[in-house]
Every structure is written in structure tokens, then in C-alpha cells.
Design an enzyme around this catalytic site. Structure first.
Site, PDB file in Angstrom:
ATOM      1  N   TYR A 199     -64.108 -69.349  18.505  1.00  0.00           N
ATOM      2  CA  TYR A 199     -65.174 -70.013  17.496  1.00  0.00           C
ATOM      3  C   TYR A 199     -65.827 -68.671  16.784  1.00  0.00           C
ATOM      4  O   TYR A 199     -66.402 -68.828  15.637  1.00  0.00           O
ATOM      5  CB  TYR A 199     -66.208 -70.860  17.961  1.00  0.00           C
ATOM      6  CG  TYR A 199     -65.314 -72.202  18.153  1.00  0.00           C
ATOM      7  CD1 TYR A 199     -64.449 -72.417  19.169  1.00  0.00           C
ATOM      8  CD2 TYR A 199     -65.918 -73.521  17.384  1.00  0.00           C
ATOM      9  CE1 TYR A 199     -64.077 -73.613  19.257  1.00  0.00           C
ATOM     10  CE2 TYR A 199     -65.421 -74.576  17.550  1.00  0.00           C
ATOM     11  CZ  TYR A 199     -64.452 -74.816  18.620  1.00  0.00           C
ATOM     12  OH  TYR A 199     -63.868 -76.220  18.721  1.00  0.00           O
ATOM     13  N   ASP A 231     -73.692 -76.817  15.124  1.00  0.00           N
ATOM     14  CA  ASP A 231     -71.983 -76.406  15.511  1.00  0.00           C
ATOM     15  C   ASP A 231     -71.754 -75.149  14.490  1.00  0.00           C
ATOM     16  O   ASP A 231     -72.057 -75.143  13.183  1.00  0.00           O
ATOM     17  CB  ASP A 231     -71.170 -77.686  15.088  1.00  0.00           C
ATOM     18  CG  ASP A 231     -71.028 -78.336  16.328  1.00  0.00           C
ATOM     19  OD1 ASP A 231     -70.277 -79.289  16.349  1.00  0.00           O
ATOM     20  OD2 ASP A 231     -71.916 -78.183  17.409  1.00  0.00           O
ATOM     21  N   VAL A 232     -70.829 -74.393  14.834  1.00  0.00           N
ATOM     22  CA  VAL A 232     -70.523 -73.044  14.197  1.00  0.00           C
ATOM     23  C   VAL A 232     -69.441 -73.474  13.204  1.00  0.00           C
ATOM     24  O   VAL A 232     -69.251 -72.781  12.137  1.00  0.00           O
ATOM     25  CB  VAL A 232     -70.388 -72.061  14.677  1.00  0.00           C
ATOM     26  CG1 VAL A 232     -68.846 -71.899  15.406  1.00  0.00           C
ATOM     27  CG2 VAL A 232     -70.418 -70.477  14.119  1.00  0.00           C
ATOM     28  N   ASP A 233     -68.559 -74.173  13.519  1.00  0.00           N
ATOM     29  CA  ASP A 233     -67.154 -74.663  12.719  1.00  0.00           C
ATOM     30  C   ASP A 233     -67.481 -75.433  11.683  1.00  0.00           C
ATOM     31  O   ASP A 233     -66.932 -76.522  11.296  1.00  0.00           O
ATOM     32  CB  ASP A 233     -66.200 -75.116  13.714  1.00  0.00           C
ATOM     33  CG  ASP A 233     -66.491 -76.313  14.327  1.00  0.00           C
ATOM     34  OD1 ASP A 233     -66.016 -77.139  14.797  1.00  0.00           O
ATOM     35  OD2 ASP A 233     -67.819 -76.534  14.893  1.00  0.00           O
ATOM     36  N   HIS A 283     -73.870 -89.730  12.675  1.00  0.00           N
ATOM     37  CA  HIS A 283     -72.380 -89.311  12.767  1.00  0.00           C
ATOM     38  C   HIS A 283     -71.636 -89.726  11.565  1.00  0.00           C
ATOM     39  O   HIS A 283     -71.672 -90.905  11.653  1.00  0.00           O
ATOM     40  CB  HIS A 283     -71.420 -89.600  14.040  1.00  0.00           C
ATOM     41  CG  HIS A 283     -70.337 -88.962  14.355  1.00  0.00           C
ATOM     42  ND1 HIS A 283     -69.422 -88.974  13.418  1.00  0.00           N
ATOM     43  CD2 HIS A 283     -70.078 -88.203  15.446  1.00  0.00           C
ATOM     44  CE1 HIS A 283     -68.255 -88.641  14.007  1.00  0.00           C
ATOM     45  NE2 HIS A 283     -68.639 -87.922  15.144  1.00  0.00           N
ATOM     46  N   VAL A 342     -68.782 -68.681  20.459  1.00  0.00           N
ATOM     47  CA  VAL A 342     -68.025 -68.191  21.703  1.00  0.00           C
ATOM     48  C   VAL A 342     -66.700 -68.164  21.465  1.00  0.00           C
ATOM     49  O   VAL A 342     -66.065 -69.189  21.079  1.00  0.00           O
ATOM     50  CB  VAL A 342     -68.709 -69.008  22.787  1.00  0.00           C
ATOM     51  CG1 VAL A 342     -68.024 -68.652  24.106  1.00  0.00           C
ATOM     52  CG2 VAL A 342     -70.231 -68.654  23.101  1.00  0.00           C
ATOM     53  N   GLU A 354     -73.069 -84.329  23.492  1.00  0.00           N
ATOM     54  CA  GLU A 354     -73.364 -85.395  22.573  1.00  0.00           C
ATOM     55  C   GLU A 354     -73.620 -86.789  22.993  1.00  0.00           C
ATOM     56  O   GLU A 354     -74.660 -87.458  22.488  1.00  0.00           O
ATOM     57  CB  GLU A 354     -72.379 -85.588  21.595  1.00  0.00           C
ATOM     58  CG  GLU A 354     -72.535 -86.541  20.284  1.00  0.00           C
ATOM     59  CD  GLU A 354     -71.297 -86.232  19.246  1.00  0.00           C
ATOM     60  OE1 GLU A 354     -70.474 -87.248  19.300  1.00  0.00           O
ATOM     61  OE2 GLU A 354     -71.452 -85.395  18.363  1.00  0.00           O
TER      62      GLU A 354
HETATM   63  O1  48C Z   1     -68.595 -71.720  20.503  1.00  0.00           O
HETATM   64  C1  48C Z   1     -67.778 -72.262  20.682  1.00  0.00           C
HETATM   65  N1  48C Z   1     -66.708 -71.919  21.414  1.00  0.00           N
HETATM   66  C2  48C Z   1     -66.074 -72.803  22.082  1.00  0.00           C
HETATM   67  O2  48C Z   1     -64.724 -72.342  22.739  1.00  0.00           O
HETATM   68  C3  48C Z   1     -66.206 -74.159  22.130  1.00  0.00           C
HETATM   69  C4  48C Z   1     -67.337 -74.685  21.313  1.00  0.00           C
HETATM   70  N2  48C Z   1     -68.081 -73.816  20.905  1.00  0.00           N
HETATM   71  C5  48C Z   1     -69.349 -74.116  20.283  1.00  0.00           C
HETATM   72  O3  48C Z   1     -69.461 -75.441  20.597  1.00  0.00           O
HETATM   73  C6  48C Z   1     -69.205 -74.058  18.732  1.00  0.00           C
HETATM   74  O4  48C Z   1     -70.727 -73.751  18.174  1.00  0.00           O
HETATM   75  C7  48C Z   1     -68.761 -75.506  18.347  1.00  0.00           C
HETATM   76  O5  48C Z   1     -69.147 -75.671  16.897  1.00  0.00           O
HETATM   77  C8  48C Z   1     -69.401 -76.170  19.340  1.00  0.00           C
HETATM   78  C9  48C Z   1     -68.821 -77.841  19.755  1.00  0.00           C
HETATM   79  N3  48C Z   1     -68.525 -78.355  18.594  1.00  0.00           N
HETATM   80  C10 48C Z   1     -67.221 -78.424  18.289  1.00  0.00           C
HETATM   81  O6  48C Z   1     -66.091 -77.705  19.063  1.00  0.00           O
HETATM   82  C11 48C Z   1     -66.624 -79.181  17.087  1.00  0.00           C
HETATM   83  N4  48C Z   1     -67.416 -79.180  16.050  1.00  0.00           N
HETATM   84  C12 48C Z   1     -66.553 -80.832  17.471  1.00  0.00           C
END
Ligand code: 48C
Length: 286
Positions: free
Chosen positions: A60, A145-147, A167, A57, A237
């Protein structure tokens, strides 16, 4: 690292280093490289259908292509996989080549203003999809998570009724140092002395019905906290960790399954299977 080497480390010092074991205190497997025979497991799961759920979103969305391309290369290769991708930018999604037996489902989702709310929204969406759509489409669901990027084999060895990942920043820490929510007022509260591992919400999963129950509990906890105008220390989390104290995972994944190359103690992690993409948190979250 051979199991006996790890066991030796567990013995040294007064720290428990529980994560280096291959069994939890409740006899759930802790999955480390070299502790399973993949050919046996692949045969057991030759008809299993696996879902991979991810949010991409706002900014990301930039991580999605590499996430999917790396999943095609390393995630459940040769098995039936359905990607459940939720984004506010469906038309911007670059679809990579998807192998036979694998499906990419794109779903629209609202883009919450705060990144914390986007992250927590995942639990609400999970309660809907694990109830209505997924039961007829998949047997197991993995939420990620996508990142992140897959960097080595991630396969059916991770499947189980309820599965969570230790973790990478806390796998050698003692429970009193875990980043649990410690305010009794919060629905994510974990009292001192409770808790086994600190799990990261970047990679967890299980049978669809088990993820329905988990996501329902986390969603309700988030709503309860919002009514009191509070937010748990690490958002969903924190609620995930609370849930897993009282609903023990049937399988625990070692930090091979969530790694960050910036972290210490990488020498314990022979296979860095799913690793964090480094980013400017400030920039990407606003
Ligand atoms: O897709 C989004 N967009 C955002 O603006 C913020 C979070 N996210 C989703 O939530 C992504 O899938 C991210 O991976 C996850 C929250 N995880 C993180 O921001 C870091 N991996 C801690």
C-alpha cells in the site's frame, strides 16, 4: 443537489433514506454540500490543529504519494495540519512538497502478514498515539485509508467531537441490509433493529480523546474476538460500527467524503471529495 430535492426523495417510497437528511435522529448534522458557510467555519477554526493519520504498509506504500499530494491540494488548506504516516518502508517514502504550517511525521510500524491484521493494527497504534503524543500536537484527528485520493475540498466542516462517514455502498440501504457483524459471540455484534447508518472505516475522526476511547474499545473488541478465534465480518470497521451505535457520532459525513466511482447512485453526490483508488485487491493484499 438542493436540500429540498433531497427531502423530496426522502419522502418518496417507503424507504427512510435517512442519509439524505441534513440532521440525524439525534440531531447530529449530516454534512452535505451547500449546508454550511465555510467562511464562518474557517474563522472559528483559525488556530485549530488537525492531524491526518494513515497507514501505508507493504504494497500500500504505492498509494501514499498521491494521497499526500492530493491532501496538500484539498485537505484543510490554510490550516495547521500534521500528517501521521505509519509504514514499514520509511526509506521508500517519497515526500511531496508540504506547505507552510503543515508537518509530515513518518513512523515505523510492523507489517502484519495478513491484510486484515494490518488494517486492525491501526486501532492499536491509535490507542498509543492518541494517549501519548497527539494530545500536545493536535486538537482534532482524522483517520483515513491510504488507497484513496482527495478530489475536492475537505475542510473544517468535518471537524467535531466524534465524526463518522456513511458508507457509499449503503447510504440508500435499510438497516436490516447493513453489513453489520450479526454473530452474538463477536464483540462487534449489533442486534437487528439497532443501528442508524453503516459507517466506513476509511474516513472518521474527532477530538483526540474521543478517538482514544473509540480506538481502545475497538482494539479490546478485536482482542476479545481473537481469543475466541473469530474475526468480525469487516474487521475494525465492524467494531467501529458497533461502537458508534452506542456512542453516537456528534457529526455524520455524507458519502461525498468517501466515494467510489464504481458505485451506483452517484447522481446524489454532487461533490466526490475523497475517492477510492481502483486496485487489484488480490494482488495488492498479498
Ligand atoms: O497499509 C496497508 N497495507 C496492507 O497491506 C493492508 C491494509 N493497509 C492499510 O489498511 C491501508 O491504509 C488501507 O487503506 C487500509 C485498509 N483498507 C483497504 O484495504 C481498502 N481501502 C478497503
Amino acid at each position: 443537489m438542493a436540500h429540498c430535492e433531497r427531502k423530496l426523495l426522502v419522502k418518496s417510497g417507503n424507504h427512510r433514506k435517512m442519509a439524505l437528511n441534513v440532521l440525524s435522529p439525534w440531531l447530529a448534522p449530516i454534512v452535505w454540500d451547500g449546508t454550511y458557510d465555510l467562511s464562518i467555519l474557517d474563522k472559528q477554526h483559525n488556530n485549530t490543529r488537525i492531524g491526518l493519520f494513515v497507514f501505508a504498509v507493504k504494497k500500500y506504500i504505492r498509494f501514499l504519494q498521491l494521497f499526500l499530494e492530493s491532501a496538500e491540494r484539498y485537505f484543510m488548506v490554510g490550516h495547521k495540519v500534521t500528517y501521521y504516516v505509519f509504514t514499514d518502508k520509511v526509506d521508500e517514502v517519497v515526500k511531496p512538497k508540504i506547505a507552510d504550517g503543515r508537518i509530515l511525521q513518518l513512523h515505523s510500524v510492523v507489517a502484519d502478514q495478513r491484510w486484515q491484521d494490518v488494517s486492525m493494527r491501526r486501532m492499536e497504534i491509535l490507542t498509543v498515539y492518541t494517549k501519548k503524543h497527539m494530545p500536545n500536537e493536535i486538537d482534532y484527528l482524522v483517520c483515513a485509508d491510504v488507497d484513496m485520493v482527495f478530489n475536492d475540498h475537505v475542510g473544517v466542516e468535518i471537524l467535531g467531537d466524534l465524526v463518522a462517514t456513511i458508507h457509499p455502498g449503503y447510504f440508500l440501504a435499510e438497516p436490516q441490509h447493513f453489513n453489520y457483524e450479526r454473530r452474538p459471540i463477536s464483540a462487534a455484534y449489533i442486534p437487528d433493529g439497532e443501528g442508524d447508518f453503516y459507517y466506513m472505516a476509511a474516513f472518521y475522526g474527532g477530538k483526540v480523546d474521543k478517538i482514544y476511547r473509540l480506538s481502545m474499545a475497538c482494539k479490546n473488541g478485536i482482542i476479545e474476538d481473537k481469543k475466541k478465534n473469530i474475526e468480525a465480518l469487516w474487521q475494525e470497521e465492524s467494531h467501529l460500527n458497533r461502537y458508534l451505535v452506542y456512542n453516537k457520532p456528534t457529526k455524520v459525513l455524507s458519502p461525498e467524503y468517501i466515494w467510489d466511482t464504481k458505485l451506483p447512485h452517484g447522481e446524489f453526490i454532487k461533490k466526490k471529495r475523497f475517492i477510492a483508488v481502483h486496485k487489484d485487491h488480490q494482488e495488492v493484499r498479498n
